[in-house]
Design an enzyme around this catalytic site. Structure first.
Site, mmCIF file in Angstrom:
data_model
loop_
_atom_site.group_PDB
_atom_site.id
_atom_site.type_symbol
_atom_site.label_atom_id
_atom_site.label_comp_id
_atom_site.label_asym_id
_atom_site.label_seq_id
_atom_site.Cartn_x
_atom_site.Cartn_y
_atom_site.Cartn_z
ATOM 1 C CG ASN A 72 -4.723 1.345 -4.662
ATOM 2 O OD1 ASN A 72 -5.126 1.641 -3.543
ATOM 3 N ND2 ASN A 72 -3.698 1.955 -5.226
ATOM 4 C CG ASN A 172 -6.554 -0.628 -0.064
ATOM 5 O OD1 ASN A 172 -5.747 -0.872 0.826
ATOM 6 N ND2 ASN A 172 -6.245 0.071 -1.149
ATOM 7 C CD GLU A 173 -3.907 3.229 0.354
ATOM 8 O OE1 GLU A 173 -3.963 3.649 -0.818
ATOM 9 O OE2 GLU A 173 -2.825 3.028 0.936
ATOM 10 C CD GLU A 292 -1.195 -0.824 1.377
ATOM 11 O OE1 GLU A 292 -0.484 -0.029 0.740
ATOM 12 O OE2 GLU A 292 -2.372 -1.117 1.051
#
Ligand code: AHR
Length: 502
Positions: A72, A172-173, A292
């Site tokens: 994050n 990311n995400e 992850e």
């Protein structure tokens, strides 16, 4: 004693294992960097401020690739802040973890550290608050030899030769509303496509990972992958998967079954990649980066308190899960799942590596020690290289709240270049030892074997700085081996590594 049977054949092959499935992750989060790998005032610090005791524990894991700098964190990160003279680097508020980032450690320092641990960097670019332009620039900075603004800046900053970073994450995400710069699948897919194109125009040798869903439990899981890939399929090499499991109710059989969810997740994402490939009449194969994965829940309450009491401080002790024995068993089964899917999973990162949901813990000014989950990861990384074999396992099974037909014996096997065979097995049965019969006749003479075992009567047993060897591997009971057949005793609730050597 109950019985199970495992049949192997040297020609029943899943695929070559990409060593990068034994990757890990260091994010600028909590004490992963500051107080973890880096602590200049520590007596174990080297000339650059990195802790030698921590680097040694990392080296023993033989981690081929480390994802960096987030997570994050990366979605608000300006890479330029982390290069150049340390005294001139800005302090920034990190809106991912509500702490202050000093930028004392940046790309150059981290590359020095990975040089010491024998790892390569998997570098994530910011597609949250930034976009293709800055992603192009950091590829130029890191990988272009010389003669351009950013490559010359790198040289001026003391690094003549390029870093040569080969694997890059496109953000990311980005499916998660908690992410800075959260996007819809179509918005992200468009940006990922343009970013990948530009990064590869700077350095055509790189590979890039597009963000898949941040968990299979996201409401958008499935449509995210299909829509996102529809926008960027031809220009990306991997889709990411992220998954963490927890056991808040103390349901050990249910918890240990969670690797079945991981397996289904992998197979679903592989199918979606292939479905998009078909709609595009493409020859390009997109594989998976499970970048992850771990158990994560022990520290959640403590973290809420920290944010209430100490927001914006530096290197807060966040996400410091203390892992117990049952966590090591599930991590073992998650590793087995990655090996079983070696034909599609080419990269995977245990999240994370030091202090933050990590196999390695440190105390500021104090010791460094291995958590329970360190050992299955070390065994798989050390012995699980070469070819993944399609192990046929006949085993009794059980039912739990979320799954039926959960195999009591979860197992897979690998064969290395020398023809040595390693079986990895978790016994999920809380009541019974198993007699595991192995049929190894196709391998010819396998003269010697070793049985490594992890077992503890207490599923909640942990390692601490004072008692770092409470849960560690020992020699297992083994059994008998003759004429290509073996019978090995697999104790109740255990992680087993059985190595047959030529
Ligand atoms: O690994 C911890 C965090 O989990 C990462 O920053 C994020 O990508 C995920 O949600």
């Amino acid at each position: 004693m109950k019985k199970a049977k495992l049949t192997l054949d040297k020609d029943f092959v899943v695929g070559e294992i990409d060593k990068r499935i034994y990757g890990s992750f260091i994010e600028h989060l909590g004490r992963a960097v500051y107080g973890g790998i880096y602590e200049p005032a520590h007596k174990e610090a080297d000339e650059l401020g990195f802790r030698k005791d921590v680097a040694e524990l990392v080296r023993k894991l033989d981690v081929p690739i480390v994802r960096y700098p987030g997570g994050n964190f990366v979605s608000g990160f300006n890479w330029e802040d982390s290069v150049g003279p340390v005294s001139e680097r800005p302090k920034r508020l990190d809106l991912a973890w509500f702490t202050t980032e000093t930028n004392e450690v940046g790309l150059h320092e981290f590359a020095e550290w990975t040089g010491k641990t024998g790892s390569e960097i998997m570098y994530a670019v910011n597609l949250g608050t930034r976009g293709p332009e800055q992603a192009r620039d950091i590829v130029e900075y890191a990988n272009h030899p010389a003669g351009s603004k950013y490559s010359d800046m790198r040289i001026a900053n003391g690094k003549k030769d390029p870093f040569g970073i080969k694997l890059w994450c496109l953000g990311n995400e980005m499916d998660g509303p908690w992410q800075m710069g959260h996007k819809t699948a179509r918005e992200y897919g468009r940006v990922a496509n343009e970013t990948a194109k530009m990064m590869k125009w700077v350095d055509p040798s790189i590979e890039v990972v597009a963000c898949g869903s941040s968990s299979s439990e996201m409401p958008t899981f499935g449509t995210w992958e299909m829509e996102m890939l529809d926008e960027c399929y031809e220009n990306v090499d991997y889709v990411s998967l992220h998954r963490y499991y927890e056991n808040p109710t103390g349901d050990t059989p249910g918890f240990l079954a969670r690797s079945m969810d991981m397996d289904a997740f992998i197979k679903s994402v592989a199918s979606m990649c292939d479905a998009v490939k078909a709609t595009k009449h493409s020859k390009h194969v997109v594989n998976l980066s499970f970048d992850e994965w771990n158990v994560w829940y022990h520290s959640r309450e403590a973290d809420k308190e920290l944010w209430e009491s100490d927001k914006w401080n530096k290197a807060l002790p966040l996400l410091e899960d203390i892992y117990n024995f049952e966590d090591a068993l599930l991590v073992g089964s998650m590793l087995i799942t990655l090996i079983k899917n070696a034909d599609r999973v080419k990269v995977a990162c245990l999240a994370q590596l030091v202090n933050v949901i990590a196999p390695i813990m440190t105390r500021n000014g104090g010791g460094a020690w291995a958590q329970t989950i360190y050992y299955p990861f070390m065994h798989a990384s050390k012995y699980g290289r070469g070819t993944a074999l399609n192990a046929i396992v006949n085993t009794p099974a059980y039912s739990c709240e979320d799954y039926d037909e959960v195999p009591y014996i979860d197992a897979t096997a690998t064969m290395d270049e020398a023809g040595n065979v390693t079986v990895f097995a978790v016994n999920r049965d809380m009541e019974s030892d198993y007699e595991l019969e192995l049929d190894l006749r196709s391998f010819g003479e396998l003269s010697a074997y070793e049985h490594i075992l992890m077992h503890n009567d207490d599923v909640k047993a942990v390692n601490t700085e004072k008692d770092p060897e409470n849960v560690t591997p020992v020699q297992g009971p083994g059994g008998s081996v003759s004429d290509g057949r073996a019978t090995i005793r697999i104790p109740s609730l255990s992680w087993n590594v059985i190595r047959f050597t030529k």
